[in-house]
Design a protein around this motif. Structure first.
Motif, PDB file in Angstrom:
ATOM      1  N   SER A   1      26.365  34.512  29.914  1.00  0.00           N
ATOM      2  CA  SER A   1      25.558  33.305  29.943  1.00  0.00           C
ATOM      3  C   SER A   1      26.374  32.113  30.425  1.00  0.00           C
ATOM      4  O   SER A   1      27.586  32.162  30.533  1.00  0.00           O
ATOM      5  CB  SER A   1      24.989  33.019  28.558  1.00  0.00           C
ATOM      6  OG  SER A   1      26.040  32.807  27.664  1.00  0.00           O
ATOM      7  N   LYS A   2      25.657  31.031  30.723  1.00  0.00           N
ATOM      8  CA  LYS A   2      26.336  29.803  31.125  1.00  0.00           C
ATOM      9  C   LYS A   2      27.219  29.299  29.999  1.00  0.00           C
ATOM     10  O   LYS A   2      26.935  29.512  28.819  1.00  0.00           O
ATOM     11  CB  LYS A   2      25.305  28.717  31.475  1.00  0.00           C
ATOM     12  CG  LYS A   2      24.523  29.006  32.740  1.00  0.00           C
ATOM     13  CD  LYS A   2      23.637  27.858  33.084  1.00  0.00           C
ATOM     14  CE  LYS A   2      22.405  27.894  32.207  1.00  0.00           C
ATOM     15  NZ  LYS A   2      21.438  26.870  32.487  1.00  0.00           N
ATOM     16  N   GLU A   3      28.301  28.605  30.379  1.00  0.00           N
ATOM     17  CA  GLU A   3      29.259  28.083  29.414  1.00  0.00           C
ATOM     18  C   GLU A   3      28.562  27.191  28.392  1.00  0.00           C
ATOM     19  O   GLU A   3      27.790  26.309  28.748  1.00  0.00           O
ATOM     20  CB  GLU A   3      30.333  27.300  30.159  1.00  0.00           C
ATOM     21  CG  GLU A   3      31.466  26.880  29.290  1.00  0.00           C
ATOM     22  CD  GLU A   3      32.589  26.272  30.105  1.00  0.00           C
ATOM     23  OE1 GLU A   3      33.371  27.032  30.692  1.00  0.00           O
ATOM     24  OE2 GLU A   3      32.649  25.047  30.149  1.00  0.00           O
TER      25      GLU A   3
ATOM     26  N   GLU B   1      26.305  28.060  26.269  1.00  0.00           N
ATOM     27  CA  GLU B   1      24.994  28.561  25.879  1.00  0.00           C
ATOM     28  C   GLU B   1      25.187  29.746  24.931  1.00  0.00           C
ATOM     29  O   GLU B   1      25.712  30.784  25.321  1.00  0.00           O
ATOM     30  CB  GLU B   1      24.210  29.006  27.119  1.00  0.00           C
ATOM     31  CG  GLU B   1      22.810  29.457  26.823  1.00  0.00           C
ATOM     32  CD  GLU B   1      22.094  29.872  28.091  1.00  0.00           C
ATOM     33  OE1 GLU B   1      21.382  30.882  28.032  1.00  0.00           O
ATOM     34  OE2 GLU B   1      22.239  29.199  29.112  1.00  0.00           O
ATOM     35  N   PHE B   2      24.779  29.579  23.697  1.00  0.00           N
ATOM     36  CA  PHE B   2      25.016  30.609  22.687  1.00  0.00           C
ATOM     37  C   PHE B   2      23.769  31.466  22.512  1.00  0.00           C
ATOM     38  O   PHE B   2      22.765  31.021  21.968  1.00  0.00           O
ATOM     39  CB  PHE B   2      25.426  29.971  21.363  1.00  0.00           C
ATOM     40  CG  PHE B   2      26.703  29.168  21.447  1.00  0.00           C
ATOM     41  CD1 PHE B   2      27.745  29.572  22.264  1.00  0.00           C
ATOM     42  CD2 PHE B   2      26.869  28.026  20.723  1.00  0.00           C
ATOM     43  CE1 PHE B   2      28.928  28.864  22.341  1.00  0.00           C
ATOM     44  CE2 PHE B   2      28.043  27.303  20.779  1.00  0.00           C
ATOM     45  CZ  PHE B   2      29.075  27.719  21.594  1.00  0.00           C
ATOM     46  N   THR B   3      23.854  32.694  22.999  1.00  0.00           N
ATOM     47  CA  THR B   3      22.697  33.585  22.981  1.00  0.00           C
ATOM     48  C   THR B   3      22.868  34.765  22.032  1.00  0.00           C
ATOM     49  O   THR B   3      21.947  35.545  21.869  1.00  0.00           O
ATOM     50  CB  THR B   3      22.432  34.128  24.397  1.00  0.00           C
ATOM     51  OG1 THR B   3      23.623  34.762  24.873  1.00  0.00           O
ATOM     52  CG2 THR B   3      22.055  32.999  25.350  1.00  0.00           C
TER      53      THR B   3
ATOM     54  N   GLU C   1      32.597  28.610  23.773  1.00  0.00           N
ATOM     55  CA  GLU C   1      32.131  29.996  23.773  1.00  0.00           C
ATOM     56  C   GLU C   1      31.704  30.500  22.404  1.00  0.00           C
ATOM     57  O   GLU C   1      31.027  31.511  22.310  1.00  0.00           O
ATOM     58  CB  GLU C   1      33.231  30.926  24.296  1.00  0.00           C
ATOM     59  CG  GLU C   1      33.603  30.709  25.739  1.00  0.00           C
ATOM     60  CD  GLU C   1      34.665  31.686  26.214  1.00  0.00           C
ATOM     61  OE1 GLU C   1      34.992  32.644  25.480  1.00  0.00           O
ATOM     62  OE2 GLU C   1      35.170  31.484  27.323  1.00  0.00           O
TER      63      GLU C   1
ATOM     64  N   SER D   1      28.636  33.017  23.124  1.00  0.00           N
ATOM     65  CA  SER D   1      28.112  33.193  24.474  1.00  0.00           C
ATOM     66  C   SER D   1      27.995  34.664  24.878  1.00  0.00           C
ATOM     67  O   SER D   1      27.288  34.983  25.828  1.00  0.00           O
ATOM     68  CB  SER D   1      28.999  32.445  25.475  1.00  0.00           C
ATOM     69  OG  SER D   1      30.330  32.919  25.399  1.00  0.00           O
ATOM     70  N   SER D   2      28.694  35.558  24.158  1.00  0.00           N
ATOM     71  CA  SER D   2      28.593  36.987  24.476  1.00  0.00           C
ATOM     72  C   SER D   2      28.902  37.821  23.234  1.00  0.00           C
ATOM     73  O   SER D   2      29.517  37.335  22.287  1.00  0.00           O
ATOM     74  CB  SER D   2      29.568  37.368  25.598  1.00  0.00           C
ATOM     75  OG  SER D   2      30.892  37.357  25.130  1.00  0.00           O
TER      76      SER D   2
END
Length: 86
Positions: A2-4, A6-8, A40, A59-60
């Protein structure tokens, strides 16, 4: 990825202790560690009575896995201290 910033991805641990004093000590012991890459990952520590709640938002899944492994190792040390000193 994801974009920096952005916590998904999220992960939450609920760790029970024998009493609220131990949960509070564990929370205070783990919380001061700074996040090396705050763009992140975010980690929050909250104790509710005798339960320590640790929430990872990142973020990942890889970022969360690495952070969670580190926290688990630190938590293990805290619990070993309770066994020796409490």
């Amino acid at each position: 990825m994801s974009k920096e910033g952005e916590f998904t991805h999220t992960l939450e641990f609920k760790v029970p202790f024998l009493n609220s004093k131990q949960a509070t000590i564990a929370c205070k012991s783990l919380n001061p560690d700074p996040i090396l890459k705050p763009n992140e990952l975010e980690v929050s520590y909250v104790n509710e009575n005798e339960v320590l709640i640790i929430k990872f938002t990142g973020s990942s899944d890889r970022v969360i896995r690495v952070a969670a492994n580190n926290v688990i190792e630190n938590l293990k040390t805290v619990i070993e201290c309770f066994e020796v000193f409490d």
